[in-house]
Design a protein around this motif. Structure first.
Motif, PDB file in Angstrom:
ATOM      1  N   CYS A  71       0.611 -18.421  18.393  1.00  0.00           N
ATOM      2  CA  CYS A  71       1.713 -18.080  19.307  1.00  0.00           C
ATOM      3  C   CYS A  71       1.197 -17.668  20.680  1.00  0.00           C
ATOM      4  N   LEU A  72      -0.031 -17.154  20.733  1.00  0.00           N
ATOM      5  CA  LEU A  72      -0.606 -16.758  22.019  1.00  0.00           C
ATOM      6  C   LEU A  72      -1.121 -17.950  22.821  1.00  0.00           C
ATOM      7  N   GLN A  73      -1.181 -19.125  22.177  1.00  0.00           N
ATOM      8  CA  GLN A  73      -1.742 -20.305  22.836  1.00  0.00           C
ATOM      9  C   GLN A  73      -0.691 -21.393  23.062  1.00  0.00           C
ATOM     10  N   ILE A  74       0.593 -21.016  23.060  1.00  0.00           N
ATOM     11  CA  ILE A  74       1.663 -22.008  23.198  1.00  0.00           C
ATOM     12  C   ILE A  74       1.557 -22.697  24.553  1.00  0.00           C
ATOM     13  N   MET A  78       4.981 -28.192  23.163  1.00  0.00           N
ATOM     14  CA  MET A  78       6.389 -27.791  23.132  1.00  0.00           C
ATOM     15  C   MET A  78       7.221 -28.825  23.887  1.00  0.00           C
ATOM     16  N   ASP A  79       7.521 -29.933  23.215  1.00  0.00           N
ATOM     17  CA  ASP A  79       8.397 -30.935  23.812  1.00  0.00           C
ATOM     18  C   ASP A  79       9.728 -30.922  23.067  1.00  0.00           C
ATOM     19  N   CYS A  80      10.602 -31.882  23.379  1.00  0.00           N
ATOM     20  CA  CYS A  80      11.953 -31.848  22.813  1.00  0.00           C
ATOM     21  C   CYS A  80      11.930 -32.028  21.288  1.00  0.00           C
ATOM     22  N   ILE A  81      10.978 -32.800  20.747  1.00  0.00           N
ATOM     23  CA  ILE A  81      10.921 -33.006  19.301  1.00  0.00           C
ATOM     24  C   ILE A  81      10.513 -31.737  18.585  1.00  0.00           C
ATOM     25  N   SER A  82       9.462 -31.080  19.064  1.00  0.00           N
ATOM     26  CA  SER A  82       9.004 -29.857  18.403  1.00  0.00           C
ATOM     27  C   SER A  82      10.038 -28.734  18.510  1.00  0.00           C
ATOM     28  N   ILE A  83      10.778 -28.704  19.625  1.00  0.00           N
ATOM     29  CA  ILE A  83      11.821 -27.681  19.769  1.00  0.00           C
ATOM     30  C   ILE A  83      12.945 -27.921  18.764  1.00  0.00           C
ATOM     31  N   THR A 140       1.059 -24.894  17.082  1.00  0.00           N
ATOM     32  CA  THR A 140       0.244 -24.843  18.288  1.00  0.00           C
ATOM     33  C   THR A 140      -1.223 -25.075  17.965  1.00  0.00           C
ATOM     34  N   LEU A 141      -1.701 -24.467  16.876  1.00  0.00           N
ATOM     35  CA  LEU A 141      -3.096 -24.668  16.468  1.00  0.00           C
ATOM     36  C   LEU A 141      -3.355 -26.110  16.060  1.00  0.00           C
ATOM     37  N   PHE A 195      -3.292 -16.168  11.779  1.00  0.00           N
ATOM     38  CA  PHE A 195      -3.316 -17.501  12.375  1.00  0.00           C
ATOM     39  C   PHE A 195      -2.031 -17.785  13.149  1.00  0.00           C
ATOM     40  N   SER A 196      -0.903 -17.312  12.617  1.00  0.00           N
ATOM     41  CA  SER A 196       0.372 -17.518  13.314  1.00  0.00           C
ATOM     42  C   SER A 196       0.378 -16.811  14.658  1.00  0.00           C
ATOM     43  N   PHE A 197      -0.082 -15.566  14.655  1.00  0.00           N
ATOM     44  CA  PHE A 197      -0.108 -14.773  15.884  1.00  0.00           C
ATOM     45  C   PHE A 197      -1.064 -15.402  16.894  1.00  0.00           C
TER      46      PHE A 197
END
Length: 888
Positions: free
Chosen positions: A524-527, A752-757, A746-747, A519-521
């Motif tokens: 990561c492919l859908q970021i 990927m905005d400033c909070i998630s980073i 991502t799921l 699930f992690s992989f």
């Protein structure tokens, strides 16, 4: 090996002396932090100031679009381009904007009279300032040609529709086309952003409109840069929003959604206001959890107040850090809402580890030595993890970070971590000293009274015995550590350790990890790195409602892109004309060049050379009423009797889908390289580009730099700190947790905005915080088997890890009830961080470490050799003293 041992012993010796210093001067180390907190806390109240420039905070600092904006503004004033440079929520300057939405199945073009009444109410609205009444006509942006207010062309269309309805003649009906329509004055106008939810007449070649659901009107205000003008503009915007609410109540046949330039800023800061009470509830939950998890049945050794004081220690360190931030001219913004949760997750880990370290010390030692031993045992690892926090967030605060919000957050976080570390070993260490003194003198841990003797307790009721019992009755003669009766310690030792290391459980754990990795992989492919500013606003705010309606009904066309040709160009050349057509292909173009070419063709005028082309353009084309507005799009220069076109602009609009933002970024990335490769020198600009430009790269760089920094530090300390295999396992564990959080995030539809980073940077440190003590204890253990080593490791650190992660996760629950996208993103990311770390510490690592290196065979051989040597010595002693055998 020798260097590693020397360094480790040196660090332990330093921490031991630090513990002795704190235990000998507890009043000093208690008073200094308290005075600092009071001083800086009061100063913070006087210097508190919110951040008002949202663009500076959220948009990339070194954006190429900002340079393009300066160049475009120097050629063509952007104030004169506002009605053309339409850009969703990011229009610069002051403005008021309204969407009027008709009921389902209704045609909003039939409500022309009602819409125009709303329009007239806006024009007649007055704002009082120092005794003068200002209307929109006093504040609006003026057109160059006739000095009238710049208004959307849809107003002209509605006027024509109203007149046609009044005349009640079918032949007088206005034929509205989409997205380009012909106005009464002969101009061709693009209304793709002003008319939404359009249904076209079937099989219509000229794209006539059958019906529409929504109309969007914008009122632009002039900005001269003066404080008075800005204040009047702000008052006008406030009155505009009030008027829209009032009209909505009076007219129920249409829905009104209003927006002003301050709406984004107001709704961004609204999150902080909504979250105040929820943050206090989080604090109460963490205090309660820490207090309960630190308690025992043993009234002498129970430490509920230490858990409580530990959380308060972290709180006052955060208050002090906030005071320092505001004193140094820092401005508050809603992203800083995550700092209390970040700092609490790290600080309470140190508190619970110190408490566990105290409980591992020998009871027969003086309390000062016990404090020093606890420091020696715990503070080495806590110093290392705090240093890594400073490295990662310090890199986030470096000039490499292109988002100001991330940079400010990381700077504040570094100060918070430093103060957190200082307050833990000073303030909380002093509390530990006083608690140890009470324990040594046999005082009750809650009521602070002398614990009565066993004979006295036997004569009292059961409830009194339960409250005042010090645990001697339950302690057998073989138990050397009475703290093993702590409920978490007992559960781990007697139940969980045996279950997780069971050979039948291990295959299921391996399968679980494979599912987790898959699930992690996949995630990561859908970021996605969509720069959607809506993610930072309160979810029930007017801005979000407006953006939702706008995205639904006005997403057919992207924001208008200004196409600026900033060098002289041979427009009369057929090759240049073909290059311009090729660049504009695929777009809906609003171009003076195309209109001029059609004008020449219709008029049967030949203009194949420079003089004819410019002469006809100036003397004939630009003087016609329907083409006069193109004067703003051309810059002429005169050298003697000869005129030249030194710069010009066109407007391009791309057809887009619902995911408009992503497509606009793709268009921008395709157009820019063409400006370098083609013979035509141009720039493209729209106000929203300032927020979109390289946003994905800007937000991902801090976490990449932080991850590289952690990896570099762990590799450099491979042969210096504790054990190289410990660092190797730590790298693998942190990578697994980071990728797991990233993929699952991502799921869970987190962009990927400033909070998630910021949360991903924190995940690196949170994973190290909890995995490092567990792994280093395992690799240094000298038991016979790996299974025994992992059991010892879980017994030593499992209680502190479980206490901290449980408190951390429970403290996140109130964030669910804050109606804000920002806090919801924060909740999702931190929940995944805590959950993945808990899974690795208690499930994955305890199983994987039992059949992967480091091997414990050499420890087993050493112990066998020692046992054999001891047996040989005993045999020799028996042979020399045969009477001893007879005695036995």
């Amino acid at each position: 090996m020798l260097l590693r041992q020397v360094l480790r012993r040196g660090l332990q010796s330093f921490c031991h002396r630090l513990g002795l210093c704190v235990s000998r001067h507890p009043v000093f180390f208690l008073t200094v932090p308290a005075v600092l907190t009071i001083t800086f806390g009061l100063s913070a109240l006087n210097h508190f100031q919110p951040e008002s420039d949202l663009e500076r905070l959220v948009a990339p600092s070194h954006s190429l679009a900002k340079i393009e904006r300066s160049l475009a503004s120097s050629l063509f004033p952007l104030d004169q381009s506002k009605s053309q440079l339409y850009s969703d929520l990011h229009t610069p300057g002051r403005y008021g904007r309204v969407i009027l939405l008709s009921p389902p199945g209704d045609n909003i073009l039939l409500h022309a009279e009602g819409i125009l009444q709303t329009h007239r109410a806006v024009l007649e609205m007055k704002v009082n300032h120092k005794g003068y009444n200002y209307t929109f006509s006093h504040l609006c942006v003026l057109r160059n040609q006739d000095k009238k207010c710049v208004l959307d062309d849809i107003i002209s269309v509605l006027e024509d529709l109203r007149q046609a309805a009044v005349s009640n003649k079918t032949t007088a009906r206005v034929q509205v086309r989409y997205p380009n329509t012909k106005l009464k004055d002969g101009r061709n106008s693009f209304i793709g952003h002003q008319l939404g939810g359009v249904v076209e007449v079937p099989n219509s070649k000229d794209q006539r409109v059958k019906s529409a659901r929504a109309i969007q009107i914008t009122y632009y205000l002039q900005t001269y840069g003066s404080a008075t003008q800005d204040l009047i503009g702000e008052k006008w915007e406030n009155e505009f929003c009030k008027l829209m609410r009032k009209l909505q109540e009076e007219h129920q046949e249409l829905q009104l959604f209003s927006l002003a330039s301050f709406s984004l800023w107001r709704d961004f800061h609204k999150t902080s206001i909504l979250a105040r009470s929820k943050v206090l509830v989080s604090l109460v939950l963490i205090l309660t959890t820490a207090t309960l998890s630190s308690s025992m049945k043993d009234c002498l050794r129970s430490k509920p107040f230490l858990g409580l004081l530990g959380v308060l220690t972290v709180c006052i360190s955060i208050v002090t850090a906030a005071g320092i931030f505001f004193i140094t001219d820092g401005k508050y913004n809603s992203t800083l809402l995550g700092i209390p949760f970040f700092a609490m997750g790290h600080g309470t880990k140190g508190v619970f580890e110190l408490l566990s370290g105290w409980r591992r010390t020998r009871e027969n030692l003086p309390f000062k030595d016990r404090v020093a031993d606890a420091y020696s045992d715990v503070m080495v690892t806590y110093t290392m993890t705090s240093s890594l926090y400073l490295i990662t967030f310090g890199m986030g605060a470096s000039p490499f970070t292109n988002i100001e919000a991330v940079k400010v957050f990381c700077q504040n976080m570094c100060v918070s971590i430093l103060l957190n570390y200082f307050y833990i070993f000073s303030f909380f260490g002093s509390c530990l000293v006083f608690a140890g003194q009470l324990e040594q003198n046999r005082y009750h841990s809650i009521f602070c009274c002398k614990i009565p003797s066993a004979e006295y307790l036997d004569r009292k009721p059961v409830w009194f015995q339960t409250m005042m019992s010090d645990g001697h009755q339950q302690t057998s003669h073989h138990e050397t550590n009475p703290y093993q009766h702590h409920f978490i310690q007992h559960f781990l030792r007697e139940h969980y350790n045996e279950w997780i290391t069971n050979i039948y459980v291990k295959p299921f754990v391996v399968i679980l990890y494979l599912i987790y990795s898959s699930f992690s992989f996949m995630g990561c492919l859908q970021i996605s790195d969509r720069a959607n500013i809506i993610n930072l606003l309160a979810s029930d705010s007017p801005s979000v409602s407006y953006a939702t309606v706008q995205q639904k009904y006005f997403s057919n066309y992207s924001p208008v892109i200004g196409f600026y040709v900033y060098e002289p160009l041979q427009y009369w050349n057929s090759t240049v004309q073909e290059d311009l057509r090729r660049l504009c292909s695929g777009f809906t173009a609003m171009s003076w060049v195309e209109q001029y070419y059609q004008f020449l063709k219709v008029s049967n005028i030949s203009a194949n050379n420079k003089s004819d082309f410019i002469s006809v353009l100036q003397s004939s084309f630009l003087k016609k009423p329907e083409f006069q507005h193109f004067r703003n799009d051309i810059i002429f220069s005169k050298a003697g009797d000869e005129s030249n076109i030194i710069a010009s602009r066109l407007y391009l609009v791309a057809r887009t889908s619902r995911d408009k933002q992503k497509e606009v970024i793709e268009v921008l990335e395709k157009l820019r390289p063409l400006s370098l490769s083609k013979s035509i020198r141009f720039i493209v600009f729209n106000p929203s580009f300032v927020f979109m430009d390289h946003y994905g790269l800007s937000v991902t760089v801090p976490v990449l730099i932080a991850g590289f920094g952690v990896l570099l530090v762990l590799i450099l300390t491979f042969f210096l700190v504790i054990h190289p295999l410990g660092n190797f396992w730590l790298i693998l564990s942190v990578t697994s947790i980071e990728l797991g959080v990233l993929g699952l995030m991502t799921l869970w539809n987190v962009d990927m905005d400033c909070i998630s980073i910021l949360c991903l940077i924190y995940t690196l440190n949170f994973a190290i915080d909890h995995c490092a003590p567990l792994l280093y204890t395992f690799v240094l253990a000298t038991e016979h088997t790996r299974t025994q080593c992992i059991k010892i490791s879980l017994q030593e650190h499992g209680t502190a890890i479980l206490q901290n992660i449980t408190s951390f996760l429970i403290g996140l629950v109130p964030l669910l009830f804050v109606p804000s996208n920002l806090t919801f993103t924060l909740f999702k990311c931190l929940l995944l961080t805590g959950g993945c770390t808990l899974l690795h510490c208690f499930v994955i690592l305890p199983v994987f470490l039992t059949f992967f290196p480091p091997s414990k065979k050499h420890h087993k051989k050493k112990k066998r050799a020692k046992r054999k040597e001891r047996e040989e010595i005993e045999c020799i002693e028996i042979q020399e003293n045969p009477d001893h055998v007879t005695t036995v």
